[in-house]
Design a protein around this motif. Structure first.
Motif, mmCIF file in Angstrom:
data_model
loop_
_atom_site.group_PDB
_atom_site.id
_atom_site.type_symbol
_atom_site.label_atom_id
_atom_site.label_comp_id
_atom_site.label_asym_id
_atom_site.label_seq_id
_atom_site.Cartn_x
_atom_site.Cartn_y
_atom_site.Cartn_z
ATOM 1 N N GLU A 184 38.282 40.589 49.987
ATOM 2 C CA GLU A 184 37.473 40.447 48.771
ATOM 3 C C GLU A 184 36.861 41.807 48.436
ATOM 4 O O GLU A 184 36.213 42.435 49.269
ATOM 5 C CB GLU A 184 36.374 39.407 48.993
ATOM 6 C CG GLU A 184 35.556 39.112 47.737
ATOM 7 C CD GLU A 184 34.556 37.991 47.960
ATOM 8 O OE1 GLU A 184 33.402 38.146 47.508
ATOM 9 O OE2 GLU A 184 34.928 36.976 48.590
ATOM 10 N N SER A 185 37.063 42.263 47.192
ATOM 11 C CA SER A 185 36.646 43.611 46.818
ATOM 12 C C SER A 185 36.007 43.621 45.440
ATOM 13 O O SER A 185 36.266 42.748 44.603
ATOM 14 C CB SER A 185 37.845 44.568 46.819
ATOM 15 O OG SER A 185 38.493 44.591 48.082
ATOM 16 N N GLU A 186 35.183 44.636 45.229
ATOM 17 C CA GLU A 186 34.564 44.855 43.922
ATOM 18 C C GLU A 186 35.129 46.144 43.349
ATOM 19 O O GLU A 186 35.109 47.186 44.001
ATOM 20 C CB GLU A 186 33.042 44.957 44.062
ATOM 21 C CG GLU A 186 32.324 45.244 42.754
ATOM 22 C CD GLU A 186 30.837 45.429 42.964
ATOM 23 O OE1 GLU A 186 30.074 44.463 42.703
ATOM 24 O OE2 GLU A 186 30.429 46.540 43.388
ATOM 25 N N ASN A 213 40.051 38.907 44.978
ATOM 26 C CA ASN A 213 40.117 38.243 46.269
ATOM 27 C C ASN A 213 41.223 38.828 47.123
ATOM 28 O O ASN A 213 42.100 39.555 46.641
ATOM 29 C CB ASN A 213 40.355 36.740 46.074
ATOM 30 C CG ASN A 213 39.226 36.071 45.320
ATOM 31 O OD1 ASN A 213 38.057 36.302 45.614
ATOM 32 N ND2 ASN A 213 39.571 35.261 44.329
ATOM 33 N N ILE A 257 32.739 45.654 35.850
ATOM 34 C CA ILE A 257 32.859 45.139 37.218
ATOM 35 C C ILE A 257 33.937 44.066 37.268
ATOM 36 O O ILE A 257 33.955 43.142 36.449
ATOM 37 C CB ILE A 257 31.522 44.542 37.701
ATOM 38 C CG1 ILE A 257 30.418 45.602 37.682
ATOM 39 C CG2 ILE A 257 31.677 43.963 39.106
ATOM 40 C CD1 ILE A 257 29.035 45.043 37.970
ATOM 41 N N LYS A 258 34.833 44.192 38.230
ATOM 42 C CA LYS A 258 35.875 43.191 38.437
ATOM 43 C C LYS A 258 35.914 42.800 39.908
ATOM 44 O O LYS A 258 35.996 43.656 40.781
ATOM 45 C CB LYS A 258 37.241 43.718 38.002
ATOM 46 C CG LYS A 258 37.363 43.910 36.496
ATOM 47 C CD LYS A 258 38.803 44.040 36.048
ATOM 48 C CE LYS A 258 38.907 44.017 34.541
ATOM 49 N NZ LYS A 258 40.318 44.077 34.072
ATOM 50 N N LYS A 259 35.863 41.508 40.157
ATOM 51 C CA LYS A 259 35.938 40.987 41.513
ATOM 52 C C LYS A 259 37.365 40.530 41.804
ATOM 53 O O LYS A 259 37.988 39.853 40.967
ATOM 54 C CB LYS A 259 34.984 39.806 41.686
ATOM 55 C CG LYS A 259 33.528 40.115 41.354
ATOM 56 C CD LYS A 259 32.819 40.844 42.467
ATOM 57 C CE LYS A 259 31.328 40.938 42.186
ATOM 58 N NZ LYS A 259 30.591 41.606 43.287
#
Length: 339
Positions: free
Chosen positions: A180-182, A113, A109-111
């Motif tokens: 903002e995305s996952e 902005n 998982i990478k967050k």
């Protein structure tokens, strides 16, 4: 042209201008539909999707067998979303259930902005991404244009960055988070040892499988290799309906394992079994030979069922020399179809 393991193992590094990437797959939006550029683009995409000939780092079968992929914690919902995306993307078509689980587990998982640059055109590619949540935008440098050109949006479930891994080529476009995305990322080493290994193994399996199909016995190795390039593996379960009576036919099927049955309904609504299929049988040819609607429905009767499918265009292009044999085999259904 047959793709050998030597071809797969070549450590080539082609130009991004010669390779289609998912990042630039929608370049067609900025091209005239009838232009030479559009024709070249469609040809490049077709080659990749049909052949999936992977180059890049040298593939080592022994290394792949001993490879242990990382495992990252994710929620059930996140795993389900990754699985759904894998099933709709052609490069993962070669994975069996166990390999698919490994890939899902290895997704990190990478967050990101808003305005974060996820990949940059020209950079080396070290991972691919699946959009979990959010929105990203793809831009590309176009000759004779001062500013980058917007190509497409990437929404939840979309995949990008994979072809840079397949071809060991620089990124073909820049992708920037619009909010903002996952993201779920897969590293190059896991991709090489799991996905690449699955492609090579499936290729060998399809070649061996086609040698067991009687009506293909007279084909040259080269022709069989071309058919392998076009086959798509589908995994189904008992009760799944593969084709429906009266639907327009667009696929031809070759059974790798499992059983199925073709059935129709008579004038009184009673179901009649037309034919029972087993491993190495084929079906779906009637609609493609005559451009007619499906003459019967086909459903899976075994707990597990693996079938290789070929679309209408490939069927007509590659099986033209053996169509006469397929016409002769129509008689096996005819006594039922005439009722």
């Amino acid at each position: 042209e047959k793709i050998s393991n030597d071809d797969i193992n070549k450590n080539t590094k082609p130009s991004t201008n010669d390779l289609p990437h998912s990042e630039d797959e929608d370049d067609k939006d900025i091209m005239d539909e009838n232009s030479e550029e559009m024709k070249k683009f469609n040809n490049r995409v077709s080659v990749v999707k049909n052949r999936i000939a992977i180059s890049g780092e040298v593939f080592n079968a022994n290394s792949a067998k001993n490879f242990i992929a990382p495992v990252y914690d994710k929620t059930i919902d996140q795993n389900n979303r990754i699985e759904k995306s894998l099933k709709k993307n052609f490069i993962f078509n070669s994975l069996n259930e166990d390999q698919q689980k490994v890939i899902i587990g290895a997704m990190l998982i990478k967050k990101v902005n808003s305005n974060d640059v996820v990949i940059k055109e020209g950079d080396e590619g070290s991972e691919l991404f699946i959009v979990g949540t959010g929105l990203l935008k793809c831009y590309k440098n176009i000759p004779d244009k001062d500013e980058q050109t917007f190509i497409r949006d990437y929404n939840p479930g979309d995949l990008f960055g994979e072809l840079a891994l397949m071809y060991n080529a620089p990124r073909a476009a820049t992708i920037i988070a619009n909010e903002e995305s996952e993201l779920f990322s897969l590293d190059r080493e896991t991709f090489n040892n799991i996905v690449k290994a699955a492609v090579v193994n499936q290729r060998e399996r399809h070649e061996n499988f086609l040698r067991r199909i009687e009506f293909l016995n007279d084909l040259s190795e080269g022709d069989r290799a071309k058919i392998c390039d076009c086959l798509i593996t589908e995994r189904l379960k008992k009760g799944d309906v593969i084709i429906k009576e009266n639907d327009l036919g667009d696929k031809f099927y070759l059974i790798e394992s499992g059983t199925a049955e073709a059935y129709k309904f008579d004038s009184n609504g009673k179901e009649i079994v037309v034919y029972e299929y087993k491993e190495n049988d084929y079906f779906g040819e009637l609609a493609l030979l005559g451009n007619d609607p499906r003459q019967a429905s086909v459903r899976v009767t075994s707990d597990k069922f693996i079938v290789a499918s070929m679309d209408r265009d490939a069927f007509n292009r590659l099986l033209g020399s053996v169509k006469s044999r397929l016409y002769k085999n129509i008689s096996k259904y005819q006594k039922y179809l005439d009722k």
